[in-house]
Design an enzyme around this catalytic site. Structure first.
Site, mmCIF file in Angstrom:
data_model
loop_
_atom_site.group_PDB
_atom_site.id
_atom_site.type_symbol
_atom_site.label_atom_id
_atom_site.label_comp_id
_atom_site.label_asym_id
_atom_site.label_seq_id
_atom_site.Cartn_x
_atom_site.Cartn_y
_atom_site.Cartn_z
ATOM 1 N N HIS A 73 0.853 -1.192 0.000
ATOM 2 C CA HIS A 73 0.000 0.000 0.000
ATOM 3 C C HIS A 73 0.880 1.230 0.000
ATOM 4 O O HIS A 73 1.982 1.223 0.571
ATOM 5 C CB HIS A 73 -0.905 0.008 1.237
ATOM 6 C CG HIS A 73 -2.042 0.976 1.147
ATOM 7 N ND1 HIS A 73 -1.903 2.306 1.454
ATOM 8 C CD2 HIS A 73 -3.344 0.811 0.773
ATOM 9 C CE1 HIS A 73 -3.062 2.917 1.290
ATOM 10 N NE2 HIS A 73 -3.951 2.040 0.879
ATOM 11 N N ASP B 208 -7.985 -4.397 -0.480
ATOM 12 C CA ASP B 208 -8.562 -4.951 -1.702
ATOM 13 C C ASP B 208 -8.416 -6.466 -1.799
ATOM 14 O O ASP B 208 -9.072 -7.090 -2.636
ATOM 15 C CB ASP B 208 -7.895 -4.313 -2.929
ATOM 16 C CG ASP B 208 -8.063 -2.807 -2.956
ATOM 17 O OD1 ASP B 208 -9.220 -2.363 -2.936
ATOM 18 O OD2 ASP B 208 -7.054 -2.092 -2.977
#
Length: 429
Positions: free
Chosen positions: A305, A362
């Site tokens: 991320h 996700d």
């Protein structure tokens, strides 16, 4: 107040150091150009604080996410999406009176203007759902003149509720159009997530009663996406809002930013990756070995991320949620087992650990959406519905500022130096 000193070409200037609530430090360079003639260059804004905000706190190194000071783990376990939306927008958990009034407004505004139903027919059946969502959010303002007026405290709450409520109706209508089915009206007796599932999956001759477990999973999914600090789409909302644009225009721009595959399309990429592994019959361990090969064209989606250098705290919650919802709905999804095995490999392999490649939000969210019945091309729309409270809250911070100052970044020009215009007949052919 502490300061930071910049020295250049024999001169020096002091700039104040700003400290946030959680001891974050930033150098205030708002007078840098005026004092020195210099600007900073930070492509991608990775080291630039674009604003002061009281909405969301992230500590990427420790894997911390808080809405208005409340840990995301507590919010996900104890709150609902509607309650979390109020918290994100207004800064405090709602009392009973506030909660009831806001819920009543969501019910009041759930139905889109009847004339807007005709607008859906202007799109081809295969139109991207995010394109329709962005256009229709802007269209709401045409049917609600108060949206385009000044934001008083009273009509701000009304406008926020209208947007939060009707985004579900628009999303469900977009899906119905793609399926060639009639649009379903919302039901006032259903709560937020139940109503969305009803509008998505009911038909006039076969209305469903949404599964409470599916509604609960959707509630948690939306809550975990409610805000995430100054990401691409949220920064876009603030940029547009700084021009004085209304809430709907600002949020519509945020939808377009989220549409990008590098932002809101990540959970789609994860599902595609898992499907590729399943269909090829490749062992997840072998897949991860190929990822480490510099010559391999395979990509690892759902890990790492831009902000987190630790576990994305939302991924832990969604992993448990995925297991619970699949178990309760008695769904055997092979993608969940593949996802588990990929995570196990990554957490044990120094290649991934050293690079801070931990699962992000996700990685498991797509599995949950599949279990609920959401089609792949609607995944990013679901992200947008969840992110709506954060966009509204950031719009509100811009609107509530003492002085509206339009955002206007600088640049370092790297084009041609001054040159004379060349007549057509003298140009190189």
């Amino acid at each position: 107040m502490s300061t930071a000193r910049l020295e250049y070409n024999g001169q020096s200037w002091d700039f104040p150091v700003v400290e946030g609530t959680e001891n974050e430090l930033g150098v205030d360079i708002s007078e840098l150009r005026a004092k020195s003639g210099l600007i900073t260059l930070d492509e991608g804004y990775g080291n630039t604080g674009s604003c002061k905000s009281a909405i969301t706190y992230i500590d990427g190194d420790k894997g911390i996410l808080r809405y208005r000071g409340y840990p995301i783990e507590q919010i996900a376990e104890q709150s609902s999406f509607v309650e979390s939306a109020w918290l994100v927008i207004y800064g405090e958990l709602p009392n009973e009176k506030q909660r009831e009034r806001f819920s009543a407004l969501l019910t009041k505004h759930a139905m889109i203007h009847e004339s807007m139903r005709n607008h859906f027919q202007g799109f081809p059946n295969n139109a991207p759902p995010m394109a329709i969502l962005s256009a229709m959010i802007n269209a709401i303002g045409c049917f609600s003149p108060e949206v385009l007026g000044s934001d008083t405290e009273a009509n701000f709450e009304e406008n926020a509720a209208r947007l939060l409520s009707q985004v579900r109706s628009i999303a469900a209508a977009t899906y119905k159009m793609s399926m060639g089915q009639p649009m379903m009206y919302p039901r006032p007796d259903f709560k937020y997530c139940e109503n969305f599932l009803h509008m998505m999956f009911s038909v006039p001759n076969g209305r469903i009663t949404p599964d409470p477990d599916a509604a609960r999973a959707l509630n948690q999914f939306l809550t975990l996406h409610a805000d995430h600090e100054q990401n691409c789409s949220t920064s876009t909302v603030r940029m547009v809002a700084s021009s004085g644009a209304n809430m709907y225009a600002s949020v519509s721009a945020g939808v377009s930013a989220l549409w990008g595959p590098l932002h809101g399309g990540a959970n789609v990429a994860v599902v595609n990756m898992l499907e590729e592994i399943r269909s090829s019959g490749m062992d997840p361990h072998v897949y991860m070995e190929k990822i480490k090969d510099k010559n391999s064209k395979l990509k690892l989606m759902g890990f790492g991320h831009r902000v987190y250098r630790n576990f994305d705290p939302r991924s832990r919650i969604l992993q448990k949620a995925a297991e619970v919802i699949l178990s309760k709905l008695k769904i055997q999804d092979p993608l969940l087992e593949i996802a588990r095995r990929l995570e196990e490999v990554a957490l044990r392999d120094s290649y991934f650990v050293d690079r801070k490649l931990y699962p992000n939000v996700d990685f498991y969210s797509g599995i949950i959406l599949r279990a609920i019945g959401i089609p792949l091309d609607m995944f990013t729309v679901m992200f947008a519905i969840g992110r709506m409270p954060g966009w509204i809250a950031n719009y509100k911070e811009i609107h509530d500022a003492e002085r509206l100052k339009i955002n206007r970044p600088r640049q370092i020009y790297t084009g041609a130096a001054i040159r004379d215009f060349v007549p057509r007949d003298a140009r190189v052919q």
